[in-house]
Enzyme design. Structure first.
Site, PDB file in Angstrom:
ATOM      1  N   GLU A   1      -2.226  -7.540   7.615  1.00  0.00           N
ATOM      2  CA  GLU A   1      -0.845  -7.438   8.087  1.00  0.00           C
ATOM      3  C   GLU A   1      -0.597  -8.379   9.258  1.00  0.00           C
ATOM      4  O   GLU A   1      -1.518  -8.768   9.976  1.00  0.00           O
ATOM      5  CB  GLU A   1      -0.533  -5.988   8.491  1.00  0.00           C
ATOM      6  CG  GLU A   1       0.883  -5.742   8.986  1.00  0.00           C
ATOM      7  CD  GLU A   1       1.991  -6.087   7.990  1.00  0.00           C
ATOM      8  OE1 GLU A   1       2.155  -7.273   7.654  1.00  0.00           O
ATOM      9  OE2 GLU A   1       2.724  -5.171   7.577  1.00  0.00           O
TER      10      GLU A   1
ATOM     11  N   HIS B   1       0.831  -1.210   0.000  1.00  0.00           N
ATOM     12  CA  HIS B   1       0.000   0.000   0.000  1.00  0.00           C
ATOM     13  C   HIS B   1       0.864   1.258   0.000  1.00  0.00           C
ATOM     14  O   HIS B   1       2.031   1.233   0.385  1.00  0.00           O
ATOM     15  CB  HIS B   1      -0.953   0.002   1.200  1.00  0.00           C
ATOM     16  CG  HIS B   1      -0.265   0.021   2.525  1.00  0.00           C
ATOM     17  ND1 HIS B   1       0.339   1.145   3.037  1.00  0.00           N
ATOM     18  CD2 HIS B   1      -0.080  -0.957   3.439  1.00  0.00           C
ATOM     19  CE1 HIS B   1       0.854   0.876   4.215  1.00  0.00           C
ATOM     20  NE2 HIS B   1       0.630  -0.411   4.478  1.00  0.00           N
TER      21      HIS B   1
END
Length: 176
Positions: free
Chosen positions: A82, A11
């Site tokens: 994550e 990202h």
């Protein structure tokens, strides 16, 4: 195995990433720089495609990167979330190493977070799932440490090898 390539996109920049803070469960937005970097991914990714599987972590920063890069409907994959940092959420590596000088997520994991075995199993499950779906070329938008872990497992290596890989915010890496 059907899976020929995996394209990993970390990202774009967030405030936490720019300050080095570990971010797993906290859902932070992209900075203006992160949005600009995400938009700049469009042409390089289009040149690498087509992809027969496009996935994103459900976290806003990864999904927004996918959208800004031109992928309006990626499949949300909880497996791409994550690495769970547990009690290290929001801390920088320097702060953690102030307590444990040799700390590295790929060697030590995180107290109250995910173990190396759990992350390794999650990555293996993603690879198995994509292969069983018959995917040949997968694109995924996610986070630095889980993408490093996924790359390590794709290579058939122990998770510890991930400490030797580096992914900048808004970067593209291709495994094949």
């Amino acid at each position: 195995m059907n899976l020929e390539s995996i394209t990993l996109v970390r990202h774009g920049m967030t405030e936490w990433a720019s300050s080095g803070r570990h971010t797993s469960v906290t859902d932070v937005e992209l900075t203006a720089e992160g949005r600009k970097d995400a938009q700049a991914l469009r042409d390089p990714l289009m040149a690498m495609g087509p992809f027969d599987g496009v996935y994103s972590s459900p976290k806003l920063r990864a999904l927004r990167t996918a959208l800004l890069a031109g992928y309006a409907v990626p499949e949300l994959s909880p497996g791409l979330r994550e690495w769970g940092y547990g009690r290290y959420e929001g801390l920088t590596t320097a702060e953690i190493r102030g307590r444990i000088p040799t700390w590295n997520i790929f060697r030590c994991g995180a107290p109250g977070g995910e173990s190396l075995d759990a992350v390794s199993a999650r990555c293996d499950e993603l690879l198995r799932e994509w292969d069983e779906k018959g995917h040949r070329h997968v694109l995924c938008f996610a986070h630095g440490d889980i993408l490093r872990a996924l790359a390590t497992r794709w290579l058939g290596l122990e998770l510890r090898f991930g400490e030797h890989l580096h992914l900048d915010p808004g970067s593209i890496s291709r495994l094949g």
